[in-house]
Design a protein around this motif. Sequence first.
Motif, PDB file in Angstrom:
ATOM      1  N   UNK A 124      32.172  58.897  22.649  1.00  0.00           N
ATOM      2  CA  UNK A 124      33.591  59.012  22.319  1.00  0.00           C
ATOM      3  C   UNK A 124      34.476  58.853  23.561  1.00  0.00           C
ATOM      4  N   UNK A 125      33.858  58.963  24.733  1.00  0.00           N
ATOM      5  CA  UNK A 125      34.573  58.820  26.010  1.00  0.00           C
ATOM      6  C   UNK A 125      34.482  57.388  26.534  1.00  0.00           C
ATOM      7  N   UNK A 126      33.347  56.756  26.299  1.00  0.00           N
ATOM      8  CA  UNK A 126      33.071  55.424  26.855  1.00  0.00           C
ATOM      9  C   UNK A 126      34.157  54.424  26.488  1.00  0.00           C
ATOM     10  N   UNK A 127      34.740  53.802  27.508  1.00  0.00           N
ATOM     11  CA  UNK A 127      35.722  52.744  27.302  1.00  0.00           C
ATOM     12  C   UNK A 127      37.100  53.204  26.883  1.00  0.00           C
ATOM     13  N   UNK A 128      37.376  54.505  26.992  1.00  0.00           N
ATOM     14  CA  UNK A 128      38.665  55.022  26.525  1.00  0.00           C
ATOM     15  C   UNK A 128      39.481  55.641  27.671  1.00  0.00           C
ATOM     16  N   UNK A 129      40.799  55.585  27.491  1.00  0.00           N
ATOM     17  CA  UNK A 129      41.720  56.270  28.402  1.00  0.00           C
ATOM     18  C   UNK A 129      41.821  57.722  27.940  1.00  0.00           C
ATOM     19  N   UNK A 130      41.550  58.639  28.837  1.00  0.00           N
ATOM     20  CA  UNK A 130      41.475  60.057  28.493  1.00  0.00           C
ATOM     21  C   UNK A 130      42.655  60.806  29.094  1.00  0.00           C
ATOM     22  N   UNK A 131      43.270  61.658  28.282  1.00  0.00           N
ATOM     23  CA  UNK A 131      44.287  62.584  28.782  1.00  0.00           C
ATOM     24  C   UNK A 131      43.647  63.957  28.879  1.00  0.00           C
ATOM     25  N   UNK A 132      43.578  64.491  30.082  1.00  0.00           N
ATOM     26  CA  UNK A 132      43.003  65.804  30.350  1.00  0.00           C
ATOM     27  C   UNK A 132      44.112  66.850  30.309  1.00  0.00           C
ATOM     28  N   UNK A 133      43.894  67.939  29.578  1.00  0.00           N
ATOM     29  CA  UNK A 133      44.930  68.956  29.385  1.00  0.00           C
ATOM     30  C   UNK A 133      44.489  70.286  29.997  1.00  0.00           C
ATOM     31  N   UNK A 134      45.417  70.930  30.714  1.00  0.00           N
ATOM     32  CA  UNK A 134      45.169  72.267  31.269  1.00  0.00           C
ATOM     33  C   UNK A 134      46.462  73.066  31.225  1.00  0.00           C
TER      34      UNK A 134
END
Length: 259
Positions: free
Chosen positions: A209-219
Amino acid sequence: MMRAAAMEGAARYARLGGKAVLDALLPPHCLACDERVLDQGTLCPSCFTGLHLIVPPFCDQCGLPFEHEGEGEAGLCPRCVAAPPAFDRARAAFTYNEAVMRLVLPLKYGDRTELAAPLARHMAAAGAALLAEAEVIVPVPLHRWRLFRRRYNQAALLARQIGRIAGRPVLPDALRRLRATPPLGPMGAEVRRAVMHGAIGVASRLRGRILGRRVLLVDDVLTSGATANACAEALLDAGATAVEVLAAARVPAPRRTPS
């Protein structure tokens, strides 16, 4: 058509009536203090004016607020110039101060989970440009023992609310702590980086689900960026094309005193 309009009007009045009953039984109070307010889930004027929204100028990469226009080198703070983080950009809604502490700390430690929704609304506004490009949202993880004691991950609550606002999928368990780490509060930036190096991993079942995707990390709070950097490194190692960070609050740089 007239019947549908009448039914819609009746439903609206019912909602208003229900709100009036709720306000009578549980008078609305400020989210951060005991002051009475007009609507549930809002802040009193005093608490609201204490919040400092982060607006330009700030570091293009880590989002650190600048004191004046033209500060930094090519729009970057000295730390990002000297040691660029693994994430592309970081943004936060508020400067971390006493006013925002009255929202973030009760959410984090005091079971005030209802604070996630109003904080997420401000975060979504501050990170609109990041959300426009994000394909999946991932929260910073807690170690399993800390999660057991706290019973919830405040970053995951914020991520879920932001996902609803932006219409983006949320993977609350994509990242995991590979080892327990001590509180980073009293440590300097370099020590934080060393402590967090290799402490975060991506769950094997969710790597696809992570591979090849732009990820927004939230904290909830972004301080030195050491934890966000460790998370970004793990996500990039799992095949994410880019990682950006969105936090409720950003700790400002220490004020320089004239020599």
